[in-house]
Design a protein around this motif. Structure first.
Motif, PDB file in Angstrom:
ATOM      1  N   PHE A 214      10.637 -27.651 -14.685  1.00 46.47           N
ATOM      2  CA  PHE A 214      11.674 -27.655 -13.654  1.00 46.47           C
ATOM      3  C   PHE A 214      11.903 -26.265 -13.079  1.00 46.47           C
ATOM      4  O   PHE A 214      12.192 -26.114 -11.886  1.00 46.47           O
ATOM      5  CB  PHE A 214      12.978 -28.203 -14.229  1.00 46.47           C
ATOM      6  CG  PHE A 214      12.932 -29.684 -14.525  1.00 46.47           C
ATOM      7  CD1 PHE A 214      12.704 -30.597 -13.505  1.00 46.47           C
ATOM      8  CD2 PHE A 214      13.092 -30.156 -15.814  1.00 46.47           C
ATOM      9  CE1 PHE A 214      12.652 -31.964 -13.770  1.00 46.47           C
ATOM     10  CE2 PHE A 214      13.042 -31.514 -16.080  1.00 46.47           C
ATOM     11  CZ  PHE A 214      12.822 -32.420 -15.070  1.00 46.47           C
ATOM     12  N   SER A 215      11.763 -25.237 -13.908  1.00 44.96           N
ATOM     13  CA  SER A 215      11.924 -23.869 -13.426  1.00 44.96           C
ATOM     14  C   SER A 215      10.872 -23.534 -12.378  1.00 44.96           C
ATOM     15  O   SER A 215      11.179 -22.918 -11.348  1.00 44.96           O
ATOM     16  CB  SER A 215      11.830 -22.887 -14.602  1.00 44.96           C
ATOM     17  OG  SER A 215      11.963 -21.556 -14.161  1.00 44.96           O
ATOM     18  N   MET A 216       9.636 -23.952 -12.602  1.00 45.07           N
ATOM     19  CA  MET A 216       8.582 -23.690 -11.622  1.00 45.07           C
ATOM     20  C   MET A 216       8.824 -24.473 -10.341  1.00 45.07           C
ATOM     21  O   MET A 216       8.584 -23.970  -9.239  1.00 45.07           O
ATOM     22  CB  MET A 216       7.220 -24.059 -12.219  1.00 45.07           C
ATOM     23  CG  MET A 216       6.039 -23.893 -11.258  1.00 45.07           C
ATOM     24  SD  MET A 216       5.956 -22.276 -10.441  1.00 45.07           S
ATOM     25  CE  MET A 216       5.770 -21.198 -11.851  1.00 45.07           C
ATOM     26  N   GLY A 217       9.312 -25.701 -10.453  1.00 43.79           N
ATOM     27  CA  GLY A 217       9.632 -26.489  -9.259  1.00 43.79           C
ATOM     28  C   GLY A 217      10.687 -25.809  -8.412  1.00 43.79           C
ATOM     29  O   GLY A 217      10.582 -25.762  -7.184  1.00 43.79           O
ATOM     30  N   ALA A 218      11.704 -25.249  -9.056  1.00 46.06           N
ATOM     31  CA  ALA A 218      12.754 -24.540  -8.324  1.00 46.06           C
ATOM     32  C   ALA A 218      12.220 -23.268  -7.680  1.00 46.06           C
ATOM     33  O   ALA A 218      12.555 -22.947  -6.539  1.00 46.06           O
ATOM     34  CB  ALA A 218      13.914 -24.205  -9.270  1.00 46.06           C
ATOM     35  N   TYR A 219      11.370 -22.549  -8.402  1.00 46.45           N
ATOM     36  CA  TYR A 219      10.832 -21.294  -7.879  1.00 46.45           C
ATOM     37  C   TYR A 219       9.990 -21.532  -6.625  1.00 46.45           C
ATOM     38  O   TYR A 219      10.140 -20.840  -5.618  1.00 46.45           O
ATOM     39  CB  TYR A 219       9.997 -20.590  -8.939  1.00 46.45           C
ATOM     40  CG  TYR A 219       9.419 -19.269  -8.466  1.00 46.45           C
ATOM     41  CD1 TYR A 219      10.166 -18.102  -8.553  1.00 46.45           C
ATOM     42  CD2 TYR A 219       8.148 -19.203  -7.921  1.00 46.45           C
ATOM     43  CE1 TYR A 219       9.654 -16.887  -8.106  1.00 46.45           C
ATOM     44  CE2 TYR A 219       7.627 -17.995  -7.471  1.00 46.45           C
ATOM     45  CZ  TYR A 219       8.385 -16.848  -7.569  1.00 46.45           C
ATOM     46  OH  TYR A 219       7.870 -15.659  -7.113  1.00 46.45           O
ATOM     47  N   MET A 220       9.105 -22.509  -6.680  1.00 43.25           N
ATOM     48  CA  MET A 220       8.229 -22.771  -5.530  1.00 43.25           C
ATOM     49  C   MET A 220       9.027 -23.213  -4.320  1.00 43.25           C
ATOM     50  O   MET A 220       8.776 -22.762  -3.194  1.00 43.25           O
ATOM     51  CB  MET A 220       7.195 -23.839  -5.893  1.00 43.25           C
ATOM     52  CG  MET A 220       6.134 -23.368  -6.858  1.00 43.25           C
ATOM     53  SD  MET A 220       4.826 -24.594  -6.997  1.00 43.25           S
ATOM     54  CE  MET A 220       5.768 -26.054  -7.377  1.00 43.25           C
ATOM     55  N   SER A 221      10.000 -24.087  -4.528  1.00 42.78           N
ATOM     56  CA  SER A 221      10.813 -24.553  -3.410  1.00 42.78           C
ATOM     57  C   SER A 221      11.621 -23.404  -2.807  1.00 42.78           C
ATOM     58  O   SER A 221      11.793 -23.328  -1.591  1.00 42.78           O
ATOM     59  CB  SER A 221      11.753 -25.676  -3.871  1.00 42.78           C
ATOM     60  OG  SER A 221      11.011 -26.810  -4.277  1.00 42.78           O
ATOM     61  N   THR A 222      12.099 -22.495  -3.667  1.00 41.46           N
ATOM     62  CA  THR A 222      12.838 -21.330  -3.186  1.00 41.46           C
ATOM     63  C   THR A 222      11.963 -20.463  -2.300  1.00 41.46           C
ATOM     64  O   THR A 222      12.377 -20.024  -1.219  1.00 41.46           O
ATOM     65  CB  THR A 222      13.350 -20.495  -4.374  1.00 41.46           C
ATOM     66  OG1 THR A 222      14.238 -21.285  -5.161  1.00 41.46           O
ATOM     67  CG2 THR A 222      14.084 -19.257  -3.877  1.00 41.46           C
ATOM     68  N   PHE A 223      10.748 -20.196  -2.738  1.00 44.50           N
ATOM     69  CA  PHE A 223       9.858 -19.340  -1.973  1.00 44.50           C
ATOM     70  C   PHE A 223       9.523 -19.951  -0.621  1.00 44.50           C
ATOM     71  O   PHE A 223       9.561 -19.271   0.409  1.00 44.50           O
ATOM     72  CB  PHE A 223       8.567 -19.072  -2.750  1.00 44.50           C
ATOM     73  CG  PHE A 223       7.672 -18.068  -2.082  1.00 44.50           C
ATOM     74  CD1 PHE A 223       7.822 -16.721  -2.348  1.00 44.50           C
ATOM     75  CD2 PHE A 223       6.709 -18.463  -1.181  1.00 44.50           C
ATOM     76  CE1 PHE A 223       7.017 -15.784  -1.720  1.00 44.50           C
ATOM     77  CE2 PHE A 223       5.897 -17.544  -0.550  1.00 44.50           C
ATOM     78  CZ  PHE A 223       6.052 -16.185  -0.816  1.00 44.50           C
ATOM     79  N   VAL A 224       9.236 -21.245  -0.613  1.00 43.61           N
ATOM     80  CA  VAL A 224       8.840 -21.898   0.634  1.00 43.61           C
ATOM     81  C   VAL A 224      10.004 -21.962   1.616  1.00 43.61           C
ATOM     82  O   VAL A 224       9.865 -21.625   2.796  1.00 43.61           O
ATOM     83  CB  VAL A 224       8.285 -23.304   0.361  1.00 43.61           C
ATOM     84  CG1 VAL A 224       8.047 -24.047   1.672  1.00 43.61           C
ATOM     85  CG2 VAL A 224       6.970 -23.206  -0.411  1.00 43.61           C
ATOM     86  N   ILE A 225      11.183 -22.375   1.148  1.00 44.49           N
ATOM     87  CA  ILE A 225      12.321 -22.468   2.067  1.00 44.49           C
ATOM     88  C   ILE A 225      12.715 -21.072   2.561  1.00 44.49           C
ATOM     89  O   ILE A 225      13.124 -20.906   3.718  1.00 44.49           O
ATOM     90  CB  ILE A 225      13.530 -23.170   1.383  1.00 44.49           C
ATOM     91  CG1 ILE A 225      14.564 -23.559   2.449  1.00 44.49           C
ATOM     92  CG2 ILE A 225      14.170 -22.302   0.327  1.00 44.49           C
ATOM     93  CD1 ILE A 225      15.716 -24.384   1.890  1.00 44.49           C
ATOM     94  N   GLY A 226      12.546 -20.057   1.711  1.00 45.31           N
ATOM     95  CA  GLY A 226      12.853 -18.696   2.138  1.00 45.31           C
ATOM     96  C   GLY A 226      11.958 -18.237   3.273  1.00 45.31           C
ATOM     97  O   GLY A 226      12.421 -17.656   4.257  1.00 45.31           O
ATOM     98  N   CYS A 227      10.658 -18.510   3.157  1.00 42.90           N
ATOM     99  CA  CYS A 227       9.719 -18.114   4.209  1.00 42.90           C
ATOM    100  C   CYS A 227       9.896 -18.948   5.476  1.00 42.90           C
ATOM    101  O   CYS A 227       9.619 -18.471   6.583  1.00 42.90           O
ATOM    102  CB  CYS A 227       8.284 -18.245   3.699  1.00 42.90           C
ATOM    103  SG  CYS A 227       7.818 -16.977   2.489  1.00 42.90           S
ATOM    104  N   GLU A 228      10.368 -20.181   5.336  1.00 43.04           N
ATOM    105  CA  GLU A 228      10.516 -21.053   6.495  1.00 43.04           C
ATOM    106  C   GLU A 228      11.825 -20.821   7.252  1.00 43.04           C
ATOM    107  O   GLU A 228      11.999 -21.343   8.345  1.00 43.04           O
ATOM    108  CB  GLU A 228      10.422 -22.520   6.056  1.00 43.04           C
ATOM    109  CG  GLU A 228       9.016 -22.909   5.597  1.00 43.04           C
ATOM    110  CD  GLU A 228       8.885 -24.367   5.224  1.00 43.04           C
ATOM    111  OE1 GLU A 228       7.742 -24.846   5.139  1.00 43.04           O
ATOM    112  OE2 GLU A 228       9.909 -25.035   5.017  1.00 43.04           O
ATOM    113  N   LEU A 229      12.727 -20.042   6.696  1.00 43.03           N
ATOM    114  CA  LEU A 229      13.993 -19.771   7.363  1.00 43.03           C
ATOM    115  C   LEU A 229      13.921 -18.581   8.322  1.00 43.03           C
ATOM    116  O   LEU A 229      14.862 -18.329   9.063  1.00 43.03           O
ATOM    117  CB  LEU A 229      15.096 -19.515   6.323  1.00 43.03           C
ATOM    118  CG  LEU A 229      15.663 -20.743   5.605  1.00 43.03           C
ATOM    119  CD1 LEU A 229      16.625 -20.324   4.509  1.00 43.03           C
ATOM    120  CD2 LEU A 229      16.345 -21.692   6.587  1.00 43.03           C
TER     121      LEU A 229
END
Length: 541
Positions: A214-229
């Protein structure tokens, strides 16, 4: 005037609302706090399983301490004198895992110990609690014949992260970045709280492995949404700042552990901060408008862009242009032209030639980055400092690494800088194998950490920019999954020192140089729009 507001690609929206729109920037800062949480939860393992001095529990020696009315420190010194060997290191050796048989021993006449038989510890162990009042190692007696259980939990946590990188990367593309981020972060926080009640080591390692996924799932989603904002010209800065947040979390883990010397309280303190961050993300961060647009959720996209346009110079006119673009694309949205991630499968990454070739190259670079990064991190104790200082220094050196990487890629592009930083790390690691001076070994180790941290920062950015929106998070998940294999085997390569002292860093150096040369074959993505469709991704570069 109307032509100036014509928007043909989602990235064109940022020309109107700002490359670093205030609303999106604030959201980005909040969501990136999740990376700090990932860092301190992952790196706290150093302080949950510290190498502390230990010895056999010997009842006769305890009685002797009472008879002589010794203080705690004097009693420890006495027990050290009565170990089978006089070793001061914390490695597992005879002096820690065996004891003299004092059944018929007469302390009063100071009988020579060479006449006393030796056997394994039969009454458990005692630990030096000067620095760590409690630890997982102490509580479950993970020493001597059970010492292998310590690296086992680290490997299982990385295996969990490997699985999570595959599963949740795809889920994030299907169901949304924010939704998966919140679910994953909430679950790994709850699991860490459950771990606090662990009465058996099997319970501890099981929940720790699941939390890793779950930690890796949160990390990847954080990185992607950060770059897409953010817009194209600020995307590299966005990726860089997320890496800085990881480094800050790296150092905060040292601060937590320095202030809290009890492992259960340490995990509880981190969980409380995780809950606070989760609430902030839930309340203040929107879903990625780019993802919403890619799955034709027009109304939701409009609602978020309207908030962002309030911070632009001409809010209503800019929103009208954005809305027209979204509505136009929505009208053209048909089952045949749909680019929803739910229509794509993992195999689509391998179906198209250019995307497939780039995936294989990127996957190898991820593997090497992860292997070398964790290999150096796990051997950071060679710096000779105490564990808190060494861990904090290892985190601190990453901050200039990520900033220099960001400045460099804006000047010379992604491909050249990625290659150069990996080659730098490789040369530094390989060179340590040919020198014996401790200061130079430590210095080159930090140079290697600097280079591999910079390249690790860049590989996330390169991966996010090469793959189209429809498979971006899935591709990052797959690449990260392969990278986790490197993290899993890094401790085993370090163990190869028993065969040849210089072998691990020769392996790290050789692989890093090879990956750096391979990076030169990737397309340059500086200043390009993020590809939206598979066709755009295939034709990139």
């Amino acid at each position: 005037m109307e032509s100036e507001r014509d928007i043909q690609h989602f990235d064109d929206i940022y020309k109107h609302i700002g490359q670093c729109n205030q609303y999106f920037f604030f959201s980005y800062i909040i969501v990136s706090l999740c990376v700090m949480s990932n860092a301190w939860n992952s790196l706290a393992v150093v302080f949950l399983f510290p190498e502390t001095d230990f010895w056999c529990q010997v009842d006769q020696l305890d009685e002797q301490c009472l008879d002589l009315n010794l203080t705690e420190v004097e009693c420890i010194l006495l027990k050290n004198d009565y170990r089978p060997t006089d070793q001061s290191s914390t490695t597992l050796n005879e002096g820690h895992c065996s004891q003299y048989n004092f059944t018929n021993y007469n302390f009063n006449i100071n009988e020579p110990l060479r006449n006393v038989s030796i056997h394994s510890c039969n009454s458990g162990y005692e630990y030096d609690t000067t620095q760590y009042k409690t630890s997982v190692t102490q509580e479950f007696d993970l020493v001597c014949e059970d010492a292998y259980l310590v690296p086992l939990v680290i490997s299982l946590e990385y295996i969990g992260a490997l699985v999570g990188s595959l599963i949740f990367g795809n889920f994030s593309d299907r169901y949304g970045r924010k939704k998966i981020l919140l679910v994953c972060m909430l679950l790994y926080t709850l699991l860490n709280i459950i771990i606090l009640s662990s009465q058996w080591y099997l319970m501890f390692i099981t929940f720790r492995a699941i939390a890793g996924a779950f930690s890796m799932g949160a990390y990847m989603s954080t990185f992607v949404i950060g770059c897409e904002l953010v817009g194209p010209s600020r995307r590299s800065l966005a990726g860089t700042f997320i890496s800085v947040q990881w480094s800050i979390g790296y150092m905060v883990a040292s601060l937590y552990a320095y202030l809290i010397r009890y492992w259960r309280l340490l995990m509880l303190a981190m969980a409380i901060m995780d809950i606070f961050i989760w609430i902030m993300i839930f309340l203040l961060v929107p879903e990625s408008p780019r993802w919403l647009h890619s799955v034709n959720k027009v109304n939701s996209t409009d609602r978020i862009l309207k908030k962002a346009c309030k911070f632009s110079k001409d809010p209503q006119a800019n929103f009208d242009a954005c809305q027209q673009f979204c509505r136009q694309k929505g009208d053209d949205f048909t089952p045949e032209t749909q680019q929803s991630p739910s229509n794509f499968k993992t195999v689509d990454i391998l179906r198209l030639k250019n995307i497939r070739t780039r995936f294989l190259m990127i996957a190898f670079i991820w593997f090497v980055n992860s292997l070398v990064y964790f290999g150096i991190s796990l051997s950071v104790v060679s710096l000779g400092a105490n564990e808190y200082a060494a861990n904090a220094l290892a985190g601190f050196v990453e901050i200039p690494a990520v900033f220099i990487a960001w400045i460099s890629i804006e000047c010379w592009g992604r491909r050249i800088v990625l290659s150069a930083t990996m080659i730098l790390a490789g040369v530094a690691c390989a060179t340590t194998s040919f020198i014996s001076n401790d200061v130079w070994v430590a210095t080159l180790g930090m140079v290697g950490k600097f280079g591999i941290t910079a390249s690790f920062t860049l590989i996330y950015i390169v991966t996010a920019e090469i793959y189209p929106t429809s498979i971006r998070n899935t591709a990052i998940g797959l690449s990260s999954m392969i990278g986790k294999i490197g993290a899993i085997i890094a401790p085993q390569i370090l163990f190869a020192r028993v065969i040849f002292e210089q072998l691990p860093y020769l392996i790290f150096g050789g692989l890093a140089i090879a990956a750096g040369l391979l990076a030169l074959l990737l397309p340059e993505t500086r200043g390009l729009n993020l590809p939206q469709t598979l066709k755009e991704g295939e034709n990139l570069g």
